[in-house]
Design an enzyme around this catalytic site. Sequence first.
Site, short mmCIF file in Angstrom:
data_model
loop_
_atom_site.label_atom_id
_atom_site.label_comp_id
_atom_site.label_asym_id
_atom_site.label_seq_id
_atom_site.Cartn_x
_atom_site.Cartn_y
_atom_site.Cartn_z
N HIS A 26 0.85 -1.20 0.00
CA HIS A 26 0.00 0.00 0.00
C HIS A 26 0.88 1.24 0.00
CE1 HIS A 26 1.09 -0.60 4.24
NE2 HIS A 26 1.17 0.72 4.22
N HIS B 36 5.91 6.73 -1.17
CA HIS B 36 6.60 5.48 -1.46
C HIS B 36 5.77 4.28 -1.04
CE1 HIS B 36 7.35 6.01 2.84
NE2 HIS B 36 7.51 4.70 2.87
P1 2AM Z 1 6.26 2.68 5.53
O1 2AM Z 1 5.53 2.25 4.30
O2 2AM Z 1 7.12 3.85 5.32
O3 2AM Z 1 6.93 1.53 6.22
C1 2AM Z 1 1.72 0.66 8.59
O4 2AM Z 1 2.64 0.36 9.60
C2 2AM Z 1 2.25 1.71 7.70
O5 2AM Z 1 2.45 2.89 8.46
C3 2AM Z 1 3.58 1.34 7.08
O6 2AM Z 1 3.41 1.29 5.69
C4 2AM Z 1 4.53 2.43 7.49
O7 2AM Z 1 5.13 3.17 6.49
C5 2AM Z 1 3.68 3.48 8.13
N1 2AM Z 1 4.38 4.06 9.27
C6 2AM Z 1 4.85 5.34 9.33
N2 2AM Z 1 5.39 5.59 10.52
C7 2AM Z 1 5.34 4.44 11.23
C8 2AM Z 1 5.75 4.06 12.53
N3 2AM Z 1 6.34 4.92 13.36
N4 2AM Z 1 5.56 2.79 12.90
C9 2AM Z 1 4.97 1.91 12.07
N5 2AM Z 1 4.52 2.21 10.84
C10 2AM Z 1 4.69 3.45 10.41
#
Ligand code: 2AM
Length: 203
Positions: free
Chosen positions: A50, A137
């Site tokens: 996603h 991203h």
């Molecule tokens: P990412 O795609 O950059 O890993 C669910 O966990 C989504 O939330 C992930 O896709 C993740 O982004 C995003 N996310 C952003 N900050 C986060 C955090 N502190 N902890 C976990 N997930 C985070």
Amino acid sequence: MGGGKKKGETLRLFAALDIPEKVRERIAEAVSRNAGLLPQARWVRKENLHLTLKFIGEYPEEKLGGLEEIMEAKALNGEPFTVALKGCGGFPSPGKARVIWLGMGKGEKEAASLAAELDSGLSKVGVGRETRPFRGHLTLARLRNPLDCSPCLASLEEDLAGLEDMDFMISEITLYRSFLRPGGPHYVPLRRFGLGRECGARD
Ligand code: 2AM
């Protein structure tokens, strides 16, 4: 949808853009061909791919209605847009990557604007503000220890060269609940909010 909510609990939440099944499949095929180049990585399962707009984190179940109202209003204010996925990279850098990602060739500006709207709107219902600038991203893999991922990134990028032509429309935002499980996270859509139209479906 629904996510098995119980009174008094907190839910781990995030808002994201969904990508079409055929795009997921194309990515999953490339990942299966290239994952062997980086055996240390934890690759994101196909169904979990996603584009994150806003990580909300733990949120009280009893306040969910207020959060949804804001998401609905922000989505209604927006409009559908086209996304194309393009290019691979590593955060914080390809040479010392902890995250391997796919970039956005089209639609990043619109996604950034939605992310900013959600960030400011949700801060009014107790959600922490984002401190880092938005980088559109799609996370492909995570690494416990930073690693030079350049060879794998180059190979993935070549394999996914045609992905840019598989552009698609984004017409809604999804509120997800995340369950952290030993085998990897499980994401459950709680509600979808139509961009520029009313369509928030809920169980
Ligand atoms: P990412 O795609 O950059 O890993 C669910 O966990 C989504 O939330 C992930 O896709 C993740 O982004 C995003 N996310 C952003 N900050 C986060 C955090 N502190 N902890 C976990 N997930 C985070």
